[in-house]
Design a protein around this motif. Structure first.
Motif, PDB file in Angstrom:
ATOM      1  N   GLN A 108     -18.767  -8.498  39.450  1.00  0.00           N
ATOM      2  CA  GLN A 108     -19.568  -9.408  38.636  1.00  0.00           C
ATOM      3  C   GLN A 108     -20.243 -10.467  39.500  1.00  0.00           C
ATOM      4  OE1 GLN A 108     -17.366 -11.221  35.458  1.00  0.00           O
ATOM      5  NE2 GLN A 108     -19.160 -12.220  34.558  1.00  0.00           N
ATOM      6  N   LEU A 109     -19.515 -11.032  40.444  1.00  0.00           N
ATOM      7  CA  LEU A 109     -20.102 -12.010  41.351  1.00  0.00           C
ATOM      8  C   LEU A 109     -21.167 -11.368  42.224  1.00  0.00           C
ATOM      9  CD1 LEU A 109     -20.211 -14.777  42.712  1.00  0.00           C
ATOM     10  CD2 LEU A 109     -18.248 -14.088  44.124  1.00  0.00           C
ATOM     11  N   CYS A 110     -20.899 -10.174  42.716  1.00  0.00           N
ATOM     12  CA  CYS A 110     -21.887  -9.474  43.539  1.00  0.00           C
ATOM     13  C   CYS A 110     -23.164  -9.195  42.764  1.00  0.00           C
ATOM     14  CB  CYS A 110     -21.296  -8.175  44.083  1.00  0.00           C
ATOM     15  SG  CYS A 110     -19.966  -8.397  45.296  1.00  0.00           S
ATOM     16  N   ASN A 111     -23.044  -8.811  41.501  1.00  0.00           N
ATOM     17  CA  ASN A 111     -24.222  -8.541  40.682  1.00  0.00           C
ATOM     18  C   ASN A 111     -25.071  -9.797  40.508  1.00  0.00           C
ATOM     19  OD1 ASN A 111     -23.529  -5.861  40.315  1.00  0.00           O
ATOM     20  ND2 ASN A 111     -22.410  -6.247  38.418  1.00  0.00           N
ATOM     21  N   ALA A 112     -24.424 -10.929  40.276  1.00  0.00           N
ATOM     22  CA  ALA A 112     -25.162 -12.180  40.089  1.00  0.00           C
ATOM     23  C   ALA A 112     -25.922 -12.561  41.366  1.00  0.00           C
ATOM     24  CB  ALA A 112     -24.207 -13.297  39.689  1.00  0.00           C
ATOM     25  N   ILE A 113     -25.286 -12.410  42.520  1.00  0.00           N
ATOM     26  CA  ILE A 113     -25.948 -12.749  43.782  1.00  0.00           C
ATOM     27  C   ILE A 113     -27.100 -11.787  44.057  1.00  0.00           C
ATOM     28  CG2 ILE A 113     -25.631 -12.883  46.276  1.00  0.00           C
ATOM     29  CD1 ILE A 113     -22.788 -13.849  45.778  1.00  0.00           C
ATOM     30  N   MET A 114     -26.898 -10.513  43.838  1.00  0.00           N
ATOM     31  CA  MET A 114     -27.931  -9.521  44.108  1.00  0.00           C
ATOM     32  C   MET A 114     -29.138  -9.720  43.198  1.00  0.00           C
ATOM     33  SD  MET A 114     -25.450  -6.202  44.644  1.00  0.00           S
ATOM     34  CE  MET A 114     -26.787  -5.026  44.546  1.00  0.00           C
ATOM     35  N   ASN A 115     -28.914 -10.066  41.952  1.00  0.00           N
ATOM     36  CA  ASN A 115     -30.035 -10.300  41.033  1.00  0.00           C
ATOM     37  C   ASN A 115     -30.889 -11.472  41.492  1.00  0.00           C
ATOM     38  OD1 ASN A 115     -29.310  -8.179  39.356  1.00  0.00           O
ATOM     39  ND2 ASN A 115     -28.017  -9.471  38.053  1.00  0.00           N
ATOM     40  N   ASN A 116     -30.264 -12.507  42.039  1.00  0.00           N
ATOM     41  CA  ASN A 116     -31.030 -13.647  42.524  1.00  0.00           C
ATOM     42  C   ASN A 116     -31.777 -13.311  43.813  1.00  0.00           C
ATOM     43  OD1 ASN A 116     -30.806 -16.307  44.502  1.00  0.00           O
ATOM     44  ND2 ASN A 116     -31.500 -16.793  42.428  1.00  0.00           N
ATOM     45  N   LEU A 117     -31.199 -12.510  44.672  1.00  0.00           N
ATOM     46  CA  LEU A 117     -31.839 -12.188  45.942  1.00  0.00           C
ATOM     47  C   LEU A 117     -33.031 -11.248  45.780  1.00  0.00           C
ATOM     48  CD1 LEU A 117     -28.731 -11.656  48.262  1.00  0.00           C
ATOM     49  CD2 LEU A 117     -30.169 -13.683  48.072  1.00  0.00           C
ATOM     50  N   ARG A 118     -33.107 -10.512  44.689  1.00  0.00           N
ATOM     51  CA  ARG A 118     -34.200  -9.551  44.505  1.00  0.00           C
ATOM     52  C   ARG A 118     -35.551 -10.240  44.334  1.00  0.00           C
ATOM     53  NH1 ARG A 118     -30.358  -6.642  41.158  1.00  0.00           N
ATOM     54  NH2 ARG A 118     -29.822  -4.648  42.152  1.00  0.00           N
ATOM     55  N   ASP A 119     -35.581 -11.376  43.658  1.00  0.00           N
ATOM     56  CA  ASP A 119     -36.828 -12.051  43.309  1.00  0.00           C
ATOM     57  C   ASP A 119     -37.158 -13.099  44.363  1.00  0.00           C
ATOM     58  OD1 ASP A 119     -39.011 -13.255  42.171  1.00  0.00           O
ATOM     59  OD2 ASP A 119     -38.138 -13.420  40.173  1.00  0.00           O
ATOM     60  N   ARG A 120     -38.259 -12.916  45.074  1.00  0.00           N
ATOM     61  CA  ARG A 120     -38.625 -13.854  46.125  1.00  0.00           C
ATOM     62  C   ARG A 120     -38.940 -15.245  45.572  1.00  0.00           C
ATOM     63  NH1 ARG A 120     -42.535 -10.789  50.518  1.00  0.00           N
ATOM     64  NH2 ARG A 120     -41.212  -8.958  50.898  1.00  0.00           N
ATOM     65  N   LYS A 121     -39.416 -15.323  44.349  1.00  0.00           N
ATOM     66  CA  LYS A 121     -39.837 -16.604  43.784  1.00  0.00           C
ATOM     67  C   LYS A 121     -38.651 -17.516  43.482  1.00  0.00           C
ATOM     68  CE  LYS A 121     -44.042 -14.689  41.737  1.00  0.00           C
ATOM     69  NZ  LYS A 121     -44.815 -14.480  40.474  1.00  0.00           N
ATOM     70  N   VAL A 122     -37.530 -16.950  43.083  1.00  0.00           N
ATOM     71  CA  VAL A 122     -36.373 -17.765  42.707  1.00  0.00           C
ATOM     72  C   VAL A 122     -35.230 -17.633  43.702  1.00  0.00           C
ATOM     73  CG1 VAL A 122     -36.961 -17.608  40.279  1.00  0.00           C
ATOM     74  CG2 VAL A 122     -35.409 -15.919  41.272  1.00  0.00           C
ATOM     75  N   ARG A 123     -35.418 -16.853  44.739  1.00  0.00           N
ATOM     76  CA  ARG A 123     -34.356 -16.625  45.721  1.00  0.00           C
ATOM     77  C   ARG A 123     -33.978 -17.920  46.437  1.00  0.00           C
ATOM     78  NH1 ARG A 123     -36.438 -12.795  50.111  1.00  0.00           N
ATOM     79  NH2 ARG A 123     -36.163 -11.243  48.464  1.00  0.00           N
ATOM     80  N   ARG A 124     -32.678 -18.063  46.703  1.00  0.00           N
ATOM     81  CA  ARG A 124     -32.192 -19.194  47.490  1.00  0.00           C
ATOM     82  C   ARG A 124     -30.915 -18.783  48.213  1.00  0.00           C
ATOM     83  NH1 ARG A 124     -30.329 -23.836  43.382  1.00  0.00           N
ATOM     84  NH2 ARG A 124     -30.237 -24.868  45.401  1.00  0.00           N
ATOM     85  N   PRO A 125     -30.560 -19.469  49.286  1.00  0.00           N
ATOM     86  CA  PRO A 125     -29.311 -19.133  49.986  1.00  0.00           C
ATOM     87  C   PRO A 125     -28.100 -19.344  49.077  1.00  0.00           C
ATOM     88  CG  PRO A 125     -30.713 -20.490  51.370  1.00  0.00           C
ATOM     89  CD  PRO A 125     -31.327 -20.501  50.008  1.00  0.00           C
ATOM     90  N   HIS A 126     -27.088 -18.516  49.287  1.00  0.00           N
ATOM     91  CA  HIS A 126     -25.846 -18.600  48.512  1.00  0.00           C
ATOM     92  C   HIS A 126     -24.693 -18.909  49.455  1.00  0.00           C
ATOM     93  CE1 HIS A 126     -27.106 -17.019  44.505  1.00  0.00           C
ATOM     94  NE2 HIS A 126     -28.134 -16.595  45.237  1.00  0.00           N
ATOM     95  N   VAL A 127     -23.806 -19.796  49.034  1.00  0.00           N
ATOM     96  CA  VAL A 127     -22.604 -20.134  49.790  1.00  0.00           C
ATOM     97  C   VAL A 127     -21.391 -19.840  48.918  1.00  0.00           C
ATOM     98  CG1 VAL A 127     -21.285 -21.941  50.946  1.00  0.00           C
ATOM     99  CG2 VAL A 127     -23.776 -21.909  51.136  1.00  0.00           C
ATOM    100  N   ILE A 128     -20.514 -18.971  49.398  1.00  0.00           N
ATOM    101  CA  ILE A 128     -19.265 -18.651  48.703  1.00  0.00           C
ATOM    102  C   ILE A 128     -18.169 -19.483  49.345  1.00  0.00           C
ATOM    103  CG2 ILE A 128     -17.632 -16.836  48.110  1.00  0.00           C
ATOM    104  CD1 ILE A 128     -19.929 -14.838  48.446  1.00  0.00           C
ATOM    105  N   SER A 129     -17.627 -20.421  48.606  1.00  0.00           N
ATOM    106  CA  SER A 129     -16.646 -21.364  49.139  1.00  0.00           C
ATOM    107  C   SER A 129     -15.269 -21.068  48.567  1.00  0.00           C
ATOM    108  CB  SER A 129     -17.064 -22.798  48.787  1.00  0.00           C
ATOM    109  OG  SER A 129     -16.091 -23.724  49.207  1.00  0.00           O
ATOM    110  N   GLY A 130     -14.272 -21.146  49.419  1.00  0.00           N
ATOM    111  CA  GLY A 130     -12.905 -20.910  48.966  1.00  0.00           C
ATOM    112  C   GLY A 130     -11.911 -21.263  50.053  1.00  0.00           C
ATOM    113  N   LYS A 131     -10.680 -21.508  49.652  1.00  0.00           N
ATOM    114  CA  LYS A 131      -9.632 -21.857  50.598  1.00  0.00           C
ATOM    115  C   LYS A 131      -9.185 -20.620  51.371  1.00  0.00           C
ATOM    116  CE  LYS A 131      -7.901 -25.709  47.806  1.00  0.00           C
ATOM    117  NZ  LYS A 131      -6.732 -26.297  47.108  1.00  0.00           N
ATOM    118  N   VAL A 132      -8.247 -20.835  52.280  1.00  0.00           N
ATOM    119  CA  VAL A 132      -7.740 -19.745  53.112  1.00  0.00           C
ATOM    120  C   VAL A 132      -7.142 -18.649  52.243  1.00  0.00           C
ATOM    121  CG1 VAL A 132      -6.017 -19.133  54.839  1.00  0.00           C
ATOM    122  CG2 VAL A 132      -7.302 -21.252  55.070  1.00  0.00           C
ATOM    123  N   GLY A 133      -7.558 -17.408  52.509  1.00  0.00           N
ATOM    124  CA  GLY A 133      -6.952 -16.269  51.839  1.00  0.00           C
ATOM    125  C   GLY A 133      -7.450 -15.977  50.450  1.00  0.00           C
TER     126      GLY A 133
END
Length: 545
Positions: free
Chosen positions: A90-115
C-alpha cells in the motif's frame, strides 16, 4: 557507405547507358536516381536507429531484471538476511502514483527508527518499480562524504551496474541520458540519510543545510527520489513528503512466518509468540523467526523452557534475545546456511570475531568498523610499512576500549582451544569471560596441550562473516547492515569488557598477544538471556539517537 556509393554509381551508369544507346546527351532519370540514393540512406538510418534502440533497451531490461529477480542484492544496504518483504504494498503504491506525474512529483522520505523496515520498503519498491518498466537505482548515502548530489550518485551506481552489458562509456552515457531525460524511467532509491556527510567538517550546522539543498536540487531537476532515514534534525523543514513508517500488522507477520512451517506447527502458539515478542516491529525478527520455523526450531524455543507460562507475561526484549540467540546457535550448528563448507568450530570462532567488531562499533555508535581496530597488524607489512591496502591515515579510535575488547577476544579464543567437552563447555566459557581465566584449569581435562583449532584471523573471519550473513565486507572494514544484529552481537561482550584487567588498570596494554592473529576451536557460548535482553534494549535505544 559502400551500399550508398553502389546506389549512386548504379544510377549514373544506368542513365549513361540509356543515353549512349540513343546517341544523345546523357540524362539521369531524376526519380530513379533519387530512389536509388535515398533508399540505401533510409535503410541505413533505420537499421542504425533500430540497433541503437535495441542496445539501449537491452541495458534497460538488464537493470529491470536485476531489480526484479534479486531485489535484496540490488539494494546494497539490504543485507543477506532479507529475502522477502510483506505488508508494504500500500505504501509502495502511494509513492509510485506520485512519482508517475511530473507535475505533482516530489521527493519522498521514509522515516523510521532502527529495525522498522525502511530498507525493506526500498527493496519492495525496487521490485515493484521494475515490474512497471521503471529503472530503479539504489544508492548508499554513506558513500557521500565530500558532497551530496543524488543525481551524481545515481549516475555512478548506474555505470557500475550496466558495465557488464555496455560496450563503451559512450553507450553508458547515451543510455543514462535516454532513460533519465527522454523516457523519465530512472527512480533513485537512497538509503541511510543519517550516514551522509558524517565527517566532522559538516557537523556544525553545515551538514543540515547541505542535505536540504541536495534534496531541493533533486526536486528542481524533477528527479524521482525516495530516501530512507532515521529521524534526525535535517528532516525538519525539508522540501519533501515525509512518511513515518508504521510497524506491520501482527496478522501479516504471522502469515509470513507460518508460510515456512510444516503441518505439525501449532498456529495458536505461533500467534502468541509473534504477538508477545512484537516481531512485526522489525523485518529482521520476521526473517530470523521464519528461518527457525522452517527448521522446526521456533516453537521448541519456548515450549521446552517456559514450563507452560503465559508468553504474554514475558518481556518482549527477553523473547527477542531468545530468538536472536537461538538463530546464532543454529548458524553455528550449521542448520542455517548449511551450504557453507566450514565446520562448527570455525563458525563459532567467526561469531566471536564478529561480536568483538560489533562491540567496538557500539562504543562509538558506528556501523562501519575497521579490521585494524581489532588487529593493528591489518594493512601493514612485517616491517611496519603500509602495505598495498594500507592507509595513510586511519580514523581516530578509542585505543583503550579496543584493547579491552581484543583482550577479551584473546581469552575467549584461548578458552575455546582448551575446551573440548560440549557438556561442560558453557560453564567454562562463562567462567573465563567473567573471571578472565583460561588455560588447563578451564577445560584441559588433564591435557598439557590445547586442542588444535582452525587457523582463523580477523580477515578470514570477516569473509566468512559476510557469507554467514552477519556483516558486509568492504576491503579492510566491515559494515553491520542490521543495527539490531550488531547490538545483539556486541552485547555478548559488553558486560565482560569493562571487567577486564586492562579495564581496571586504566587501559594499559594487555600484552603481546593482543591485537595480533588469533586462532581457536569453539563450542557454543552461553549468555544469560535476561542480561542480553537488557543490553539489547540499551544498545538499540543507543543506536536510535
Amino acid at each position: 557507405m559502400a551500399w550508398v556509393l553502389n546506389g549512386i554509381f548504379g544510377a549514373i551508369l544506368k542513365g549513361g547507358a540509356k543515353g549512349e544507346a540513343k546517341g544523345e546527351l546523357v540524362h539521369i532519370p531524376v526519380p530513379s536516381a533519387v530512389h536509388d540514393v535515398a533508399m540505401p540512406l533510409l535503410l541505413l538510418a533505420t537499421s542504425t536507429a533500430l540497433f541503437l534502440f535495441w542496445r539501449l533497451g537491452r541495458i534497460r531490461r538488464f537493470c529491470e531484471s536485476c531489480a526484479r529477480n534479486d531485489p535484496s542484492r540490488f539494494v546494497q544496504t539490504a543485507g543477506s538476511l532479507l529475502h522477502e518483504v510483506v505488508g508494504r504494498d500500500q505504501l509502495c503504491n502511494a509513492i509510485m502514483n506520485n512519482l508517475r506525474d511530473r507535475k505533482v512529483r516530489r521527493p519522498h522520505v521514509i522515516s523510521g527508527k532502527v529495525g522498522t523496515g525502511k530498507t525493506a520498503v526500498l527493496v519492495r519498491l525496487a521490485e515493484r518499480l521494475a515490474a512497471e518498466a521503471a529503472v530503479p537505482i539504489a544508492v548508499r548515502l554513506r558513500d557521500a562524504q565530500e558532497k551530496l548530489d543524488f543525481a551524481e550518485l545515481a549516475r555512478k551506481r548506474f555505470e557500475d551496474l550496466v558495465r557488464p552489458v555496455a560496450r563503451s562509456d559512450g553507450e553508458v552515457d547515451r543510455a543514462w541520458r535516454w532513460l533519465r531525460q527522454h523516457t523519465d524511467r530512472i527512480v533513485v532509491l537512497a538509503d541511510g540519510l543519517e550516514e551522509a556527510l558524517s565527517h566532522d567538517d559538516y557537523v556544525n550546522g553545515q551538514r543540515d543545510i547541505l542535505i536540504r539543498e541536495a534534496i531541493a536540487r533533486a526536486d528542481e531537476q524533477g528527479l524521482p527520489l525516495v530516501i530512507a532515514s532515521r529521524p534526525h534534525d535535517p528532516l525538519r523543514a525539508m522540501q519533501a513528503a515525509i512518511t513515518e513508517l508504521e510497524p506491520l500488522s501482527d496478522e501479516a507477520a504471522l502469515q509470513y512466518i507460518a508460510s515456512s512451517g510444516g503441518w505439525r506447527s501449532d498456529p495458536m502458539l505461533l500467534d502468541r509468540v509473534v504477538e508477545a515478542a512484537k516481531m512485526s516491529e522489525s523485518p529482521l525478527y520476521l526473517q530470523i523467526a521464519r528461518d527457525l520455523h522452517s527448521k522446526d526450531l521456533l516453537e521448541p524455543l519456548w515450549t521446552q523452557d517456559e514450563g507452560g507460562a503465559d508468553l504474554m507475561l514475558h518481556d518482549s526484549w527477553a523473547l527477542r534475545a531468545d530468538l536472536l540467540e537461538r538463530w546464532v546457535d543454529a548458524l553455528v550448528d550449521g542448520e542455517i546456511h548449511p551450504e557453507l563448507p566450514i565446520g562448527r568450530d570455525t563458525r563459532q570462532v567467526v561469531v566471536e570475531y564478529v561480536s568483538a567488531l560489533a562491540c567496538i562499533g557500539l562504543a562509538s555508535d558506528r556501523a562501519d568498523v575497521g579490521l585494524w581496530e581489532l588487529d593493528p597488524s591489518v594493512g601493514t607489512r612485517q616491517d611496519g610499512e603500509l602495505g598495498s591496502g594500507g592507509r595513510t591515515a586511519r580514523p581516530a579510535a578509542d585505543t583503550a576500549w579496543n584493547q579491552r575488547v581484543a583482550e577479551k577476544l584473546d581469552r575467549a579464543l584461548l578458552t575455546l582451544r582448551w575446551s573440548h567437552d560440549p557438556e561442560t563447555f558453557d560453564a567454562r566459557i562463562e567462567a573465563a569471560r567473567g573471571q578472565q581465566c583460561c588455560g588447563p584449569e578451564y577445560g584441559s581435562e588433564g591435557r598439557s596441550e590445547p586442542v588444535p583449532g582452525p587457523r582463523v584471523d580477523v580477515r578470514l573471519a570477516a569473509t566468512w562473516g559476510r557469507r554467514m550473513g552477519l556483516v558486509h565486507e568492504e576491503g579492510e572494514k566491515v559494515h553491520f547492515q542490521h543495527s539490531i544484529m550488531q547490538a545483539y552481537l556486541g552485547s555478548r561482550l559488553l558486560p565482560a569488557v569493562g571487567d577486564t584487567p586492562s579495564g581496571r588498570n586504566g587501559g594499559r596494554s594487555p600484552g603481546p598477544g593482543v591485537g595480533r592473529r588469533r586462532t581457536g576451536t569453539s563450542h557454543r557460548p552461553h549468555t544469560p538471556l535476561t542480561l542480553v535482553g537488557r543490553t539489547l534494549r540499551r544498545s538499540s535505544s543507543w543506536l536510535c539517537l
